[in-house]
Design an enzyme around this catalytic site. Structure first.
Site, short mmCIF file in Angstrom:
data_model
loop_
_atom_site.label_atom_id
_atom_site.label_comp_id
_atom_site.label_asym_id
_atom_site.label_seq_id
_atom_site.Cartn_x
_atom_site.Cartn_y
_atom_site.Cartn_z
N LYS A 78 0.74 -1.22 0.12
CA LYS A 78 0.03 -0.01 -0.13
C LYS A 78 1.05 1.31 0.01
O LYS A 78 1.98 1.34 0.66
CB LYS A 78 -0.85 0.07 1.24
CG LYS A 78 -1.99 1.23 1.42
CD LYS A 78 -2.75 1.14 2.56
CE LYS A 78 -4.06 1.91 2.56
NZ LYS A 78 -4.71 2.04 3.69
N SER A 159 -9.85 2.22 2.53
CA SER A 159 -8.84 3.15 1.74
C SER A 159 -7.91 1.99 0.92
O SER A 159 -7.42 2.52 -0.06
CB SER A 159 -7.86 3.87 2.68
OG SER A 159 -7.37 3.11 3.49
N SER A 183 -10.74 -0.01 6.70
CA SER A 183 -10.02 0.01 5.49
C SER A 183 -9.22 -1.22 4.78
O SER A 183 -8.66 -1.20 3.92
CB SER A 183 -8.77 1.42 5.46
OG SER A 183 -9.49 2.24 5.36
#
Ligand SMILES: [Mg+2]
Ligand SMILES: [Zn+2]
Lengths: 496, 99, 482
Positions: A78, A159, A183
């Site tokens: 990420k 997210s 998320s």
């Protein structure tokens, strides 16, 4: 078998058996990224050359008998984790061109264990969102689509939308992710994969771009519960560089996935039965509980009375911390700088931050600044901290009656990219089932459990006691076995 | 509590986010939407509740670990300055500040 | 005698409280492992934590905590076993994180007290409100470039103790005495080096004025005043300004001001316009700071002797209160004195240190850290006086020779043949010779002119090149004059 078909565990076994190499796996994934990423937009940065170099080094280590626990496994990172020498954007214009000179502890742990990084994956800007539509690098597409409406592009959740989409589409064997209000779990559920947010303090936050410090936790997403367990084992552990990191041994999480759930008491919180939740989700929840009972667990109704206040509490605490954490993006030491002729320092700050932050981030900074400002602190921030204490207490009291809690992961399946964008509060409701675990600091695991009528994946969530991820893994694996979730998204590496 | 336009401007200024005049009304509406929703917290009885600061799931009496006092960092001026948008030799540059 | 400012409407009382920022003596910073030394190359003592890079987290330095506790103990203050860090949010060019980690709601040290001594000999107790730990900001240089300020983050993250007093001071003198005393205590404790010109101690001076018998009026904070002298000047300048404002029928507004040392006035600080909305909240990156009572007790047991106690001990040793005060002002001076006095007559040692030695320091513009005569050699000189090897007056010559040559007093006495004559026979011969040569004066003396006694002693000493034992010479002159 194609390199991208493996589970992470399967790939490790194949590598150990000499049936494949890290180079072969890495090439297969890079090829898939090249083909699918233009559509999915899951990766912001692909580090192909570095990945191949790392894969060759990994194969050499394995040949020398020095294979680490993740030796040779290609992963996606990420783009919130700082990676030395590789641009890290947090999905924001304000960090455009930023190259960290240091490695986050979590990614350093993965490298130590032999992992190969394919690149950095997309996310909502500064991890603020539930749809991965707020990224400065553009939205990520969910590789799944509705059976009766295949042309509507769906969000992957957020997210960690890039992480979940990459893993679901088989562009990586697993990915790092972070979870502040859901998320990891919400995008995992939307993309039909597994993901765990561990207990607060289990993974070091050092080197992860901060959103809300008291809520942020790193965790993995992967295609199976066992893969998540293997990844978390490497990611987790005490870190002297994070004062909130827990000085506790890291258990063998993979072993926990093989534990029986016989005799476990599974809590079913009555407050999680919400009006307006699709009947399919309620049915799936009941199905999940039945599967657990079939395997010898007992289900008990419990009460978490402050659940309905969790989201408003979160939308005070998280923006407040974010407003402070994001003050460092000021155009002085790194990232974007915007000026106009004659700009003084204040004008430089204001222009840089207006141009560098997207609408959702600006909104949250504004809310956070407001709830901390003179005269409002007690009414908002202090009140939220007290309600947060009550939410934690709800769980403490529940543990007297149960060993783990099972709930739906999300109140809906993945939605269209154009839906819910007009009303922030409507978007916030996505995290209604996940956010309590962040507020209380508890581990939560999402596991794919079935499909809705449109053929979209739905997930269940297992919430555990503090530092008892093992029970989450045991219960999650039991659901996974019973669900036998074999459906695949339309967009994936091995699809024609 | 509902925000007026002046408060929206003041908050934007505190947060150092430039807000064009035509953006104020929309921001005001959005923030009031969120604040109105958050308002439901006031219904919770929190009398006598100790606020939870920090994210630890366990209420510990132990407190934080302390580091040894040793020089283990620094000496990396190049790396510290490498990302600066306006590097001035060994310094970060900003428009002249009047105190 | 009460200090007041005379306005057109009569006298005004001045109310002063100080917030002193004292840099903690430590190797590394409060939350990072970067060094704290003064004067390093720009940005060379900066970690990514101090520069506020993404993902960086603070980790506390235990020695800084110990230093704060030692200081609290030295200020007779309450040590809070549970304290916490908060974030103070504001934007400034040299504040990389956009917030300062400080302790707002729960400081590590609570109420204490400091006793000050004023020039008229009276003492006064100044209350300490609290002491908290916080990080320093970096430094902005405004004079390096026509249109830019330059930022150096070497100071960013250095540990500070903010020591807040009660508004107990009523004159510039009291403010000066308080800051001096605080500095003295911190230097004795070794918790702050007190180098005000290097910025190790800075004071924010809170000033208000009022008519006698009134409650407090609005105060203004004069930031970052960096010497005792300037604190006293700033108090006076700000108090006068406020008197003028009130007397013009206006209102003093609470604000942050700057003391312009060149012009001797205070002026409003533009950069502090958000000063009243710092949006403090608990620092989520740090758990609470919890201390063990045993640990605090061990620190307390290992504290050095503090100036008040030391001064009392010197008085008990026979020193005058004034000498005791002067000798304890700086711990280096006290240490010098103690070396000189060890095993010797304390009073004599004090006379020599505060007398000839201080005079030499002044004359030569030397510092106690770099003395023209070592404490060991000065002690040895006192030994030569005590065992009558040299007289007191000769000792002054020897002392000058010690400064010139750096040699030990014994060596100088031997080389120059300055050993005192204590042989009664030789003294009697010398006295007899003086009396014989001055028969007229002997007659005058005998007829009642007593004052001439000193003349005979002086002549004898001169004849003996100063080496005659003064007591013996006196004795013999008296005897031979009958
Ligand atoms: Mg102050
Ligand atoms: Zn301060």
């Amino acid at each position: 078998m194609r390199g991208t078909d493996h589970t992470l565990k399967g790939a490790l076994d194949a590598l150990a058996a000499g049936e494949t190499t890290s180079v072969a796996l890495t090439e297969a994934h890079l090829e898939a990224i090249a083909r699918l990423n233009p559509r999915l937009n899951a990766f912001i940065t692909v580090t192909g050359e570095q990945a191949l170099q790392a894969a060759r080094a990994s194969d050499a280590r394995r040949a020398a008998g020095q294979a680490g626990p993740l030796e040779g496994v290609p992963l996606a990172i990420k783009d919130l984790f700082c990676t030395a020498g590789v641009q890290t954007t947090a999905g924001s214009r304000i960090l455009g061109g930023y190259v960290p000179p240091y490695e986050s502890t979590v990614t350093a742990n993965l490298l130590r264990d032999g992992a190969v990084f394919l690149g950095k994956v997309n996310l909502d800007e500064f991890a603020m969102g539930s749809s991965n539509t707020t990224s400065a690098s553009g939205p990520v597409e969910n590789p799944w689509s509705r059976a009766n409406d295949p042309d509507t592009r769906l969000v992957p959740g957020g997210s960690s939308g890039g992480s979940a989409a990459a893993v679901a589409a088989r562009l990586a064997l697993g990915a790092t992710a972070t979870d502040t209000g859901g998320s990891i779990r919400q995008p995992a559920a939307f993309c039909g994969i597994a993901g765990i947010k561990p207990t607060y303090g289990r993974c070091s936050r050092f080197g992860i771009v901060a959103f809300a410090s008291s809520l942020d936790q790193a965790g993995p997403v992967a295609r199976t519960v066992e893969d998540c367990a293997i990844l978390l084992k490497s990611m987790a552990g005490f870190d002297a560089k994070d004062a909130t990191s827990a000085d506790l041994p890291v258990p063998d999480f993979a072993a926990a996935t093989r534990r029986s759930v016989k005799g476990l008491r599974i809590g079913v919180p009555r407050e999680y039965r919400l009006d307006g939740t699709p009947p399919e989700i309620e049915a799936l929840w009941q199905q999940g509980l039945a599967w657990l009972r079939d395997q010898g667990a007992e289900t008990v109704e419990i009460s978490l009375p402050h659940t309905e206040y969790a989201l408003p509490t979160y939308y005070i605490v998280a923006p407040a911390e974010a407003s402070s954490n994001l003050a460092r993006y000021d155009g002085v030491r790194f990232g974007l700088r915007e000026t106009a002729p004659g700009s003084d320092l204040r004008d430089l700050y204001e222009r840089t931050r207006a141009a560098g932050f997207g609408a959702e981030v600006r909104r949250r900074i504004m809310i956070g600044t407001y709830v901390l400002s003179a005269g409002y602190y007690d009414a908002y921030y202090l009140k939220a901290q007290k309600v947060r204490a009550l939410i934690r207490r709800d769980f403490e009291q529940a543990w007297a009656r149960c060993d783990a809690i099972v709930t739906p992961a999300t109140p809906s399946a993945a939605f269209g990219m154009d839906e819910k964008q007009d009303d922030p509060v409507k978007m916030y409701l996505n995290d209604v089932f996940t956010v309590t675990a962040n507020l209380a600091g508890l581990p939560g695991l999402a596991v794919p459990a079935g499909l809705d009528a449109q053929g979209l994946p739905l997930g269940l969530q297992v919430i555990g006691k503090a530092f008892d991820e093992e029970t989450c893994f045991a219960v999650g694996a039991a659901i996974e076995r019973a669900a036998n979730f074999t459906a695949l998204p339309g967009l994936r590496a091995d699809a024609a | 509590m509902s925000l007026d336009a002046a408060t929206v401007r003041r908050i934007a200024s505190l947060a150092r986010i430039r807000l064009e005049e035509e953006e104020v009304a929309r921001m005001q509406a959005e923030l009031n939407g969120i604040l109105g929703w958050i308002e439901q917290l006031q219904a919770v009885d929190t009398a006598g509740v100790e606020p939870m600061a920090g994210g630890s799931p366990v209420q510990s009496s132990a407190g934080m670990r302390m580091r040894e006092d040793a020089v283990t960092d620094g000496g990396i001026a190049e790396a510290v300055l490498a990302n600066a948008p306006d590097r001035m030799g060994e310094y970060f540059g900003v428009p002249k500040v009047v105190e | 005698m009460t200090y007041t400012i005379e306005g057109t409407t009569g006298p005004w009382e001045v109310v002063i409280g100080l917030e002193v920022h004292a840099q903690v003596v430590s190797q590394s910073k409060l939350f990072s492992g970067a060094a704290t030394a003064f004067g390093a190359e720009p940005n060379s003592q900066v970690s990514f934590i101090d520069a506020g890079f993404p993902g960086m987290l603070p980790v506390i330095n235990g020695e800084c905590v110990a230093q704060a506790v030692r200081t609290g103990l030295g200020l007779n203050a309450k040590i809070n076993l549970w304290s916490r860090f908060d974030r103070k949010n504001y934007f400034y060019a040299d504040l990389p994180q956009g917030y300062q980690i400080s302790q707002y709601a729960h400081p590590i040290v609570g109420e204490g007290a400091v006793e000050i001594t004023l020039s008229d000999g009276t003492t006064k107790t100044i209350g300490i409100t609290r002491l908290h730990l916080e990080q320093d900001a970096g430094k902005s240089l405004h004079d390096q470039h026509p249109t830019k300020s330059f930022i150096d983050l070497n100071r960013s993250g250095v540990a500070l103790m903010e020591i807040v007093s009660e508004p107990d001071m009523r004159s510039p003198e009291e403010a000066g005495a308080y800051l001096t005393k605080l500095r003295q205590i911190l230097r004795y404790l070794g918790t702050c080096d007190g180098n005000m010109d290097e910025g190790s101690m800075r004071a924010d001076v809170n000033v208000s004025v009022r008519k006698t018998g009134e409650g407090f009026r609005t105060r203004c904070e004069v930031k970052n005043v960096n010497s005792v002298k300037f604190v006293m000047q700033a108090v006076e300048a700000e108090a006068r300004r406020q008197v003028e404002v009130w007397e013009a029928g206006d209102t003093v507004h609470q604000e942050t001001r700057l003391f312009d040392t060149a012009r001797g006035i205070t002026r409003s600080m533009r950069s502090k316009e958000d000063a009243h909305d710092y949006r403090y909240f608990p620092e989520p990156d740090l758990p609470p700071l919890v201390l063990e009572q045993d640990w605090v007790a061990r620190l307390k047991a290992s504290l050095p002797e503090l100036p008040d106690v030391r001064r009392a001990r010197y008085v008990a040793m026979g020193l005058t209160p004034y000498d005791a005060h002067v000798l304890t002002l700086e711990k280096e001076t006290a240490a010098f004195f103690e070396t000189v006095a060890r095993g010797r007559d304390a009073k004599l040692a004090a006379n020599w240190v505060t007398g000839d030695f201080f005079a030499a320091l002044n004359r030569l513009k030397r510092d106690i850290a770099d003395p023209p005569v070592t404490a060991e050699n000065l002690g040895a000189l006192l030994d030569l006086i005590a065992d009558k090897t040299i007289s007191g007056s000769l000792a002054k010559q020897v002392f000058e020779a010690m400064i010139e040559t750096g040699k030990a007093p014994g060596t100088i006495v031997e080389e120059r043949g300055l050993r005192q004559v204590t042989d009664t026979g030789a003294i009697e011969a010398a006295v007899a010779d003086v009396l014989a040569k001055n028969a007229d004066k002997v007659a005058e003396y005998r007829s009642g002119k007593d004052k001439l006694f000193g003349f005979f002693v002086g002549q004898t000493m001169k004849a003996m090149a100063g080496k005659g034992n003064p007591a013996l010479v006196n004795e013999v002159v008296k005897k031979l004059l009958g």
